[in-house]
Write an enzyme that holds these catalytic residues in place. Sequence first.
Site, PDB file in Angstrom:
ATOM      1  CB  SER A  34      20.451  22.365  77.625  1.00  0.00           C
ATOM      2  OG  SER A  34      21.428  22.954  77.816  1.00  0.00           O
ATOM      3  CG  HIS A  65      21.112  27.491  75.025  1.00  0.00           C
ATOM      4  ND1 HIS A  65      20.882  27.593  75.879  1.00  0.00           N
ATOM      5  CD2 HIS A  65      21.898  25.909  74.833  1.00  0.00           C
ATOM      6  CE1 HIS A  65      21.357  26.696  76.860  1.00  0.00           C
ATOM      7  NE2 HIS A  65      21.783  25.594  76.134  1.00  0.00           N
ATOM      8  CG  HIS A  87      26.701  26.555  79.250  1.00  0.00           C
ATOM      9  ND1 HIS A  87      25.747  27.012  77.962  1.00  0.00           N
ATOM     10  CD2 HIS A  87      26.067  25.737  79.923  1.00  0.00           C
ATOM     11  CE1 HIS A  87      24.671  26.161  78.359  1.00  0.00           C
ATOM     12  NE2 HIS A  87      24.815  25.395  79.640  1.00  0.00           N
ATOM     13  CE1 TYR A  89      29.140  24.051  76.139  1.00  0.00           C
ATOM     14  CE2 TYR A  89      28.352  23.708  78.591  1.00  0.00           C
ATOM     15  CZ  TYR A  89      28.248  23.928  77.352  1.00  0.00           C
ATOM     16  OH  TYR A  89      26.731  23.732  76.712  1.00  0.00           O
ATOM     17  CD  GLU A  90      28.244  28.604  75.370  1.00  0.00           C
ATOM     18  OE1 GLU A  90      27.579  29.001  74.380  1.00  0.00           O
ATOM     19  OE2 GLU A  90      27.719  28.788  76.301  1.00  0.00           O
ATOM     20  CB  ALA A 117      19.568  19.510  81.024  1.00  0.00           C
ATOM     21  CG  MET A 215      28.707  20.153  81.936  1.00  0.00           C
ATOM     22  SD  MET A 215      28.931  20.070  80.040  1.00  0.00           S
ATOM     23  CE  MET A 215      29.001  18.513  80.211  1.00  0.00           C
ATOM     24  CB  SER A 216      24.967  25.607  83.816  1.00  0.00           C
ATOM     25  OG  SER A 216      23.963  24.762  84.338  1.00  0.00           O
ATOM     26  CG  ASN A 239      22.385  12.513  81.221  1.00  0.00           C
ATOM     27  OD1 ASN A 239      21.990  13.693  81.334  1.00  0.00           O
ATOM     28  ND2 ASN A 239      23.330  12.004  81.622  1.00  0.00           N
ATOM     29  CG  HIS A 251      23.782  18.023  72.976  1.00  0.00           C
ATOM     30  ND1 HIS A 251      23.754  18.537  74.143  1.00  0.00           N
ATOM     31  CD2 HIS A 251      23.520  18.503  72.112  1.00  0.00           C
ATOM     32  CE1 HIS A 251      23.073  19.647  74.027  1.00  0.00           C
ATOM     33  NE2 HIS A 251      22.809  19.741  72.612  1.00  0.00           N
TER      34      HIS A 251
HETATM   35  N1  HPA Z   1      27.038  15.532  82.894  1.00  0.00           N
HETATM   36  C1  HPA Z   1      27.016  16.913  82.786  1.00  0.00           C
HETATM   37  N2  HPA Z   1      26.211  17.723  82.352  1.00  0.00           N
HETATM   38  C2  HPA Z   1      24.949  17.256  81.841  1.00  0.00           C
HETATM   39  C3  HPA Z   1      24.743  15.894  81.956  1.00  0.00           C
HETATM   40  C4  HPA Z   1      25.615  14.929  82.586  1.00  0.00           C
HETATM   41  O1  HPA Z   1      25.556  13.805  82.524  1.00  0.00           O
HETATM   42  N3  HPA Z   1      23.364  15.899  81.453  1.00  0.00           N
HETATM   43  C5  HPA Z   1      22.792  16.912  81.175  1.00  0.00           C
HETATM   44  N4  HPA Z   1      23.840  17.869  81.501  1.00  0.00           N
END
Ligand code: HPA
Length: 276
Positions: A34, A65, A87, A89-90, A117, A215-216, A239, A251
């Site tokens: 991402s 994306h 992903h 989650y999608e 990320a 998440m990937s 983050n 996000h």
């Molecule tokens: N958690 C999960 N996925 C992420 C995060 C996070 O803090 N930051 C970027 N992708």
Amino acid sequence: MMTESEMNAKLAATRRFLVERLSELPELGIILGSGLGSLADQVEKPTVIPYREIPDFPLSTVEGHAGRLVFGQLQGKRVMVMQGRFHFYEGYEMWEVTYPVRVMQVLGVGGLIVTNAAGGVNRNFRPGDLVIIKDHLNLLGVNPLRGANLASLGPRFPDVSEAYDPDWRQKALQVALEMGLSLNEGVYCAFSGPSYETPAEIHYARTIGADMVGMSTAPEVLVANHGGMRVLGISCITNMAAGILPQKLSHVEVMETAERLEKQFVRFVTGVVRAL
Ligand code: HPA
């Protein structure tokens, strides 16, 4: 669940379509996370193919994306770059999440650079850090290799004790050193999302050995290992994970940090591709 022959038929169709459009086949795969898609702009003599044009390829849905494959040369290597990944989650099935890695494999790709990320769990990390993945924790609750084994593509019970190639990790650290870039190594923990984690989950992740969460990545890396590919993983800390700082996660923040980081990320990955 898909049978081995159904999967092989899909892969053959996708492969046939791509081979017709390429003047040479790739040796190195790159999956861009991402906000990190601009590395694809560095590819020379690019052949760009949107996912939606490729038979049996899933479609990417998430913002940030692009959803296309970029084939060409990068630092003298024949690359296949995924701008946008799928992903869990999608709502995709695991075979869809990992389908592009299988396509890489049947095109003859022997190595994969996977990027993402991630949220920093290790308190020594800072947003903006690049981290080499040394191992992962798969907390997605499912393994992409579940089901009929694709025996022509790999073994039933693949070893993953060196899922992230030690030699490639060393090379990446060396490149960082030469660039004067401070670079850590860490364990990546995959949660399914799409909610960010709770502070309790982050506490748990740290307790079981995680340095960053996302998440990937874990599914693609498992399939790449099954297929005998070498893997290098790079996380961009966008983050600090939930509960570490007195602030909420968004996000927008993730994408802004990824964008801020992108120039350095592109420089680093380009250097790594040269060195591998
Ligand atoms: N958690 C999960 N996925 C992420 C995060 C996070 O803090 N930051 C970027 N992708």
